[in-house]
Design an enzyme around this catalytic site. Structure first.
Site, mmCIF file in Angstrom:
data_model
loop_
_atom_site.group_PDB
_atom_site.id
_atom_site.type_symbol
_atom_site.label_atom_id
_atom_site.label_comp_id
_atom_site.label_asym_id
_atom_site.label_seq_id
_atom_site.Cartn_x
_atom_site.Cartn_y
_atom_site.Cartn_z
ATOM 1 N N ASP A 87 3.441 17.377 10.184
ATOM 2 C CA ASP A 87 1.781 17.700 11.579
ATOM 3 C C ASP A 87 2.274 17.363 13.452
ATOM 4 O O ASP A 87 2.596 16.271 13.683
ATOM 5 C CB ASP A 87 0.468 16.305 11.077
ATOM 6 C CG ASP A 87 -0.254 17.461 12.064
ATOM 7 O OD1 ASP A 87 -0.310 18.244 12.122
ATOM 8 O OD2 ASP A 87 -1.400 15.991 11.820
ATOM 9 N N GLU A 139 1.247 26.726 17.848
ATOM 10 C CA GLU A 139 -0.500 26.616 18.120
ATOM 11 C C GLU A 139 -1.070 27.302 19.340
ATOM 12 O O GLU A 139 0.111 27.554 20.116
ATOM 13 C CB GLU A 139 -0.149 25.076 18.066
ATOM 14 C CG GLU A 139 -2.535 24.946 18.384
ATOM 15 C CD GLU A 139 -2.924 23.342 18.240
ATOM 16 O OE1 GLU A 139 -2.293 22.643 17.374
ATOM 17 O OE2 GLU A 139 -3.855 23.324 19.597
ATOM 18 N N ALA A 216 -10.582 18.731 11.804
ATOM 19 C CA ALA A 216 -11.723 19.550 11.454
ATOM 20 C C ALA A 216 -12.908 17.989 11.029
ATOM 21 O O ALA A 216 -14.082 18.595 10.549
ATOM 22 C CB ALA A 216 -11.538 20.004 10.214
ATOM 23 N N SER A 217 -12.673 16.724 11.483
ATOM 24 C CA SER A 217 -12.965 15.496 11.328
ATOM 25 C C SER A 217 -14.304 15.560 12.082
ATOM 26 O O SER A 217 -14.553 16.037 13.075
ATOM 27 C CB SER A 217 -12.714 14.256 11.222
ATOM 28 O OG SER A 217 -11.957 14.035 10.737
ATOM 29 N N ASP A 238 -7.683 13.950 9.481
ATOM 30 C CA ASP A 238 -7.108 12.687 9.721
ATOM 31 C C ASP A 238 -8.597 12.125 9.382
ATOM 32 O O ASP A 238 -8.169 10.682 8.629
ATOM 33 C CB ASP A 238 -6.374 12.705 10.791
ATOM 34 C CG ASP A 238 -5.022 11.353 10.663
ATOM 35 O OD1 ASP A 238 -6.040 10.758 9.912
ATOM 36 O OD2 ASP A 238 -4.563 11.106 11.406
HETATM 37 P P1 13P Z 1 -9.093 15.373 13.444
HETATM 38 O O1 13P Z 1 -8.180 13.414 12.621
HETATM 39 O O2 13P Z 1 -9.602 15.334 13.923
HETATM 40 O O3 13P Z 1 -9.838 15.101 11.273
HETATM 41 O O4 13P Z 1 -7.926 16.138 13.106
HETATM 42 C C1 13P Z 1 -6.316 15.547 12.357
HETATM 43 C C2 13P Z 1 -5.965 16.672 13.200
HETATM 44 O O5 13P Z 1 -5.915 17.828 13.419
HETATM 45 C C3 13P Z 1 -4.350 16.958 12.223
HETATM 46 O O6 13P Z 1 -3.291 17.322 12.943
HETATM 47 O O1 G3H Z 2 -3.899 15.376 15.004
HETATM 48 C C1 G3H Z 2 -3.156 14.730 14.808
HETATM 49 C C2 G3H Z 2 -3.643 13.610 13.494
HETATM 50 O O2 G3H Z 2 -4.222 12.864 13.563
HETATM 51 C C3 G3H Z 2 -2.447 12.422 13.741
HETATM 52 O O3 G3H Z 2 -2.435 11.414 14.297
HETATM 53 O O4 G3H Z 2 -0.066 11.361 15.527
HETATM 54 O O5 G3H Z 2 -2.133 9.418 15.652
HETATM 55 O O6 G3H Z 2 -0.197 10.530 13.790
HETATM 56 P P1 G3H Z 2 -1.301 10.229 15.004
HETATM 57 ZN ZN ZN Z 3 -4.096 18.176 15.135
#
Ligand code: 13P
Ligand code: G3H
Ligand code: ZN
Length: 296
Positions: A87, A139, A216-217, A238
């Site tokens: 990710d 993206e 999406a949170s 996340d």
């Molecule tokens: P959120 O933390 O806002 O749910 O986003 C998660 C995300 O986009 C991880 O790539």
């Molecule tokens: O969009 C990103 C995710 O929430 C991951 O976060 O880079 O702190 O691991 P991070």
């Molecule tokens: Zn993200």
């Protein structure tokens, strides 16, 4: 490399989701408790799932630890279709490292660069990844967090342009596209964040590549359901899992304060089990919203 571990690519999961009009959840993990929380939810609801490890997670845990956690998840729950996905990979070398170690999918996030630069960086990853059957997410458009303090016109211009999306996909060769339609990362969101569904429909009309919704949170259930119906095939969560985890740790600490004169609970398994279970609960709810339950 990834095939011997039994992982699916995100492309395989997303193409099926696109056809059947649901979305697959991508949930972030950095450790054992998070991956167990995720996989138990997917197994209980017979849902495919994307195990998402961020660039930051690979630095925290070490990429090889994350790969082996995912291999163990697959061995323990062989019936669950899962992808192991990088990710927000920030550069070619991180994507290559993950591909070489067994990830089935990588995201190269070059969205902060101008279009041509973004295309160039994605193409470099695509050329390497596709040699091994690994799928690539790019993206286009920028996601802001509320902490970034942008005004409305800045936010609007950061959204994904449908025509540009078509060019971006064609020139870069990516397998899925993360878009900006009002979504943003992190904790601080208004109660009902504006999601530009018209823009989503226009993008959907211009491209056949699966579309991804990050951040999406905090987006309410009806908006998520609507986005999945229109054509989002992967949804990233996340923060809500992190918050649930944190809440349970707080509860535990408050009900078991450190006391030098009394026996206290100090077994990490007892401290972390409620936190793990809270992740499972959040994810089960999201899987229901995305419509991916019973799709195995
Ligand atoms: P959120 O933390 O806002 O749910 O986003 C998660 C995300 O986009 C991880 O790539
Ligand atoms: O969009 C990103 C995710 O929430 C991951 O976060 O880079 O702190 O691991 P991070
Ligand atoms: Zn993200």
């Amino acid at each position: 490399m990834f095939k011997k571990y039994g992982f699916k690519t995100t492309k395989e999961l997303e193409v099926k989701a696109t056809k059947e009009n649901y979305a697959v959840g991508a949930f972030n993990f950095n450790n054992l408790e998070q991956i167990l929380g995720i996989i138990k939810a997917a197994a209980e609801l017979n849902s495919p799932v994307i195990l998402a490890a961020s660039h930051g997670a690979t630095k925290y845990a070490g990429t090889i630890f994350l790969v082996h956690l995912a291999i163990a998840a697959k061995k323990k729950f062989p019936n669950v279709e899962m992808a192991l996905h990088l990710d927000h990979g920030l550069d070619f070398s991180k994507c290559k490292e993950c591909i070489d170690l067994g990830f089935s999918s990588v995201m190269i996030d070059a969205s902060k660069y101008p279009l041509e630069e973004n295309i160039k960086k994605c193409k470099e990853v695509v050329e390497y990844a596709h040699k091994f059957g690994v799928s690539v997410e790019g993206e286009l458009g920028r996601l802001y967090g509320v902490e970034d303090e942008v005004n409305v016109s800045e936010a609007e211009s950061a959204m994904t342009d449908p025509k540009e999306a078509e060019i971006f996909i064609e020139k870069s060769g990516i397998d899925s596209l993360a878009i900006s339609i009002g979504n943003s990362h992190g904790l601080y969101k208004t109660d009902n964040p504006f999601i530009d569904f018209e823009r989503l429909k226009e993008i959907k009309d211009c491209v056949s590549t699966p579309l991804v919704l990050h951040g999406a949170s905090g987006i309410p259930e009806d908006s998520i359901r609507k986005a999945c119906k229109i054509g989002i095939s992967k949804v990233n969560i996340d923060t809500e899992c992190r918050l649930a985890f944190r809440r349970e740790i707080d509860k535990f600490i408050h009900s078991n304060p450190f006391d030098d004169h009394k026996p206290i609970t100090y077994d990490p398994r007892k401290i972390l089990t409620p936190a793990l279970e809270s992740i499972t609960e959040v994810i089960k709810m999201k899987i229901k919203w995305f419509g991916s339950g019973n799709k195995l």
